[in-house]
Scaffold this active site. Structure first.
Site, PDB file in Angstrom:
ATOM      1  N   HIS A 102       0.879  -1.172   0.000  1.00 42.34           N
ATOM      2  CA  HIS A 102       0.000   0.000   0.000  1.00 42.34           C
ATOM      3  C   HIS A 102       0.918   1.224   0.000  1.00 42.34           C
ATOM      4  O   HIS A 102       2.007   1.169   0.580  1.00 42.34           O
ATOM      5  CB  HIS A 102      -0.824   0.116   1.282  1.00 42.34           C
ATOM      6  CG  HIS A 102      -1.747  -1.013   1.593  1.00 42.34           C
ATOM      7  ND1 HIS A 102      -1.343  -2.145   2.246  1.00 42.34           N
ATOM      8  CD2 HIS A 102      -3.072  -1.158   1.384  1.00 42.34           C
ATOM      9  CE1 HIS A 102      -2.383  -2.942   2.419  1.00 42.34           C
ATOM     10  NE2 HIS A 102      -3.448  -2.376   1.905  1.00 42.34           N
ATOM     11  N   ASP A 105       2.449   1.963   3.328  1.00 46.18           N
ATOM     12  CA  ASP A 105       3.398   0.959   3.854  1.00 46.18           C
ATOM     13  C   ASP A 105       4.841   1.358   3.580  1.00 46.18           C
ATOM     14  O   ASP A 105       5.749   0.985   4.323  1.00 46.18           O
ATOM     15  CB  ASP A 105       3.212  -0.409   3.183  1.00 46.18           C
ATOM     16  CG  ASP A 105       1.831  -0.990   3.349  1.00 46.18           C
ATOM     17  OD1 ASP A 105       1.114  -0.564   4.264  1.00 46.18           O
ATOM     18  OD2 ASP A 105       1.485  -1.886   2.545  1.00 46.18           O
ATOM     19  N   HIS A 272     -10.823 -14.289   3.570  1.00 47.14           N
ATOM     20  CA  HIS A 272     -12.049 -13.540   3.263  1.00 47.14           C
ATOM     21  C   HIS A 272     -13.122 -14.487   2.733  1.00 47.14           C
ATOM     22  O   HIS A 272     -14.315 -14.299   3.003  1.00 47.14           O
ATOM     23  CB  HIS A 272     -11.779 -12.445   2.233  1.00 47.14           C
ATOM     24  CG  HIS A 272     -10.823 -11.394   2.704  1.00 47.14           C
ATOM     25  ND1 HIS A 272     -10.463 -10.324   1.935  1.00 47.14           N
ATOM     26  CD2 HIS A 272     -10.152 -11.258   3.877  1.00 47.14           C
ATOM     27  CE1 HIS A 272      -9.614  -9.553   2.607  1.00 47.14           C
ATOM     28  NE2 HIS A 272      -9.402 -10.112   3.788  1.00 47.14           N
ATOM     29  N   ASP A 297      -4.712 -13.894  -2.501  1.00 49.10           N
ATOM     30  CA  ASP A 297      -4.031 -13.570  -1.250  1.00 49.10           C
ATOM     31  C   ASP A 297      -4.050 -14.828  -0.396  1.00 49.10           C
ATOM     32  O   ASP A 297      -5.110 -15.288   0.056  1.00 49.10           O
ATOM     33  CB  ASP A 297      -4.731 -12.415  -0.515  1.00 49.10           C
ATOM     34  CG  ASP A 297      -4.174 -11.059  -0.941  1.00 49.10           C
ATOM     35  OD1 ASP A 297      -3.374 -11.012  -1.890  1.00 49.10           O
ATOM     36  OD2 ASP A 297      -4.531 -10.047  -0.305  1.00 49.10           O
TER      37      ASP A 297
HETATM   38  C1  XLS Z   1      -7.532  -6.671   4.485  1.00 49.03           C
HETATM   39  C2  XLS Z   1      -7.072  -6.872   3.122  1.00 49.03           C
HETATM   40  C3  XLS Z   1      -5.981  -5.926   2.649  1.00 49.03           C
HETATM   41  C4  XLS Z   1      -5.855  -5.960   1.149  1.00 49.03           C
HETATM   42  C5  XLS Z   1      -5.064  -4.834   0.583  1.00 49.03           C
HETATM   43  O1  XLS Z   1      -8.284  -7.468   5.042  1.00 49.03           O
HETATM   44  O2  XLS Z   1      -6.691  -8.202   2.997  1.00 49.03           O
HETATM   45  O3  XLS Z   1      -4.785  -6.219   3.271  1.00 49.03           O
HETATM   46  O4  XLS Z   1      -5.290  -7.155   0.694  1.00 49.03           O
HETATM   47  O5  XLS Z   1      -5.601  -3.605   0.907  1.00 49.03           O
HETATM   48 CA    CA Z   2      -5.805  -9.257   1.284  1.00 53.64          CA
HETATM   49 CA    CA Z   3      -7.250 -10.549   5.561  1.00 55.89          CA
END
Ligand code: XLS
Ligand code: CA
Ligand code: CA
Length: 437
Positions: A102, A105, A272, A297
């Site tokens: 980000h 970051d 998620h 991710d």
């Molecule tokens: C948060 C998200 C975040 C995204 C990027 O839950 O996973 O880290 O991957 O903004």
């Molecule tokens: Ca993420």
């Molecule tokens: Ca997460």
């Protein structure tokens, strides 16, 4: 501030399943050919900046525990520089090709829009040099539109258009930086794009404004000639109670509404997916079916609690199901496996960062090898294909024939006195096929 936080560590190499070296790969052999492709090119691993280098080990009940040198004082220019140097050195030591960030970051803290832009621009110049020095690439960049208090009620869905415009400035700069750094994708996670109570929320207005934002981001991508993929990352809740990008199917409906389904794909996060009540492989299969699979991710939640724990993946069995879906989707094009995962708060040493990543990388590499064996065996895929084979037959074709009506198909059923024969779904047999490998 020590320039080389990881000086004592040798580069991590593949040593095979029998090694006793904790800092070696047992399964990730980057040059091994799996299903016709090098492992490194299949998996396209990335390290994320935020959990690994920015998070200090704090939680809602306690302060940071990690004592990284760049966290000793304020996040000023020299701390941010040290953090960037440590990050790219770590990615090289792990010998994975990519990292992700980000805007906030990688930069020194800065208030005010002018100072913010200047600080980020300095960070990007430095990252460009570091990528070259360490031979690493950017999988994706993104803008943090959720941490600063200005975003407490969202960014593109904020009631205040001034906040929307601030977010536009951050995304323009982060997108242009991603382009300049050769990034393969640009991610939009709707951090606080959602709401906590309907009592103070106009969801119709918020969705219109959210759609407008995404449309203009896509337009800007084309204006600057960025050829990477724009990715939306679904998440059902946390931090807000109702996040608009709930899951892959919800995101697809949103994209369709704004005519963006050919422009934007999804970045699917394992944790998620499970928070939305689905499995990881469900979300991957859905993205493939809808033609919007982009990137992953990698992490895992905790089976006993309902929040986003972002732990490193450690189940070969679960990851095998995900990798099977990845392969069915044709594999990654611009996407990759980004470790959106963090070591636990008591894992305070530099070596813990290696253990976390090596474990996650080996789990996924092992899953890839397992998936290759399952595909090579072929019985699971043949069974699935056979289950749907009648759709290629006469009746299946007439159902899809252009101009066919519901009444015509209903008449076929009546005229032929159809009495479908039930066939077993063989779920236990299917599960046994996975366990065999
Ligand atoms: C948060 C998200 C975040 C995204 C990027 O839950 O996973 O880290 O991957 O903004
Ligand atoms: Ca993420
Ligand atoms: Ca997460």
């Amino acid at each position: 501030m020590s320039a080389d936080y990881f000086a004592e560590f040798a580069p991590v190499r593949y040593e095979g399943a029998d090694t006793v070296n904790d800092l070696a790969y047992r399964w990730y052999d980057k040059d091994r050919i799996v299903l016709g492709k090098r492992m490194e090119d299949h998996l396209r691993f990335a390290v994320c900046m935020w959990h690994t280098f920015c998070w200090p080990g704090s939680d809602v009940f306690g302060a940071g525990t990690f004592s990284r040198p760049w966290h000793a004082g304020a996040n000023d220019a020299s701390a941010a520089r040290a953090k960037r140097e440590a990050a790219l050195a770590f990615v090289e030591k792990l010998d994975v090709p990519f990292y992700c960030f980000h805007d906030v970051d990688v930069m020194a803290d800065a208030e005010g829009i002018g100072a913010f832009r200047k600080s980020f621009a300095e960070a990007v110049d430095h990252l460009e040099a570091l990528q070259h020095q360490h031979g690493r690439k950017l999988l994706w960049g993104t803008a943090n539109l959720f941490s600063h208090p200005r975003y407490m009620a969202g960014a593109a869905t904020n009631p205040d258009p001034e906040v929307w415009a601030w977010a536009a400035s951050q995304v323009r700069d982060a997108l242009e930086a991603t382009h300049r750094l050769g990034g393969a994708n640009y991610v939009l996670w709707g951090g606080r794009e959602g709401y906590d109570t309907i009592l103070n929320t106009e969801v119709g207005t918020e969705l219109d404004n959210f759609g407008r934002f995404l449309s203009l981001v896509v337009d800007h991508k084309h204006r600057i000639g960025f050829t990477g993929t724009i990715l939306i990352e679904p998440k059902p809740h946390e931090p807000t109670k109702h996040q608009y990008d709930f899951d892959t199917q919800t995101v697809y409906g949103f994209l369709k509404r704004f005519g963006l389904e050919d422009e934007v794909k999804v970045n699917i996060e394992a944790n998620h997916a499970t928070l939305s009540g689905h499995t990881f492989e469900h979300e991957l299969a859905m993205a493939r079916a809808l033609g919007i699979f982009g990137s992953i991710d990698a992490n895992r939640g905790d089976h006993q609690n309902g929040w986003d724990t972002d732990q490193f993946p450690n189940s070969v069995e679960e990851l095998t199901l995900a990798v099977l879906e990845l392969i069915r989707a044709g594999g990654f094009t611009t996407g990759g496996f980004n470790f959106d995962a963090k070591v636990r708060r008591q894992s305070i040493d530099a070596v813990d960062l290696f253990h976390g990543h090596i474990g996650g990388i080996d789990t996924i590499a092992h899953a890839l090898i397992t998936a290759e064996a399952i595909i090579g065996d072929g019985r699971l895929d043949s069974f699935r294909a056979e289950r749907y084979a009648d759709w290629q037959g006469a009746l299946g074709r007439s159902i899809h024939a252009p101009g066919a009506t519901l009444a015509q198909i209903a008449d076929i059923a009546i005229d032929r006195d159809l009495a479908p024969v039930r066939k077993s779904g063989r779920q236990e047999w299917c599960e046994n096929q996975i366990n065999r490998f």
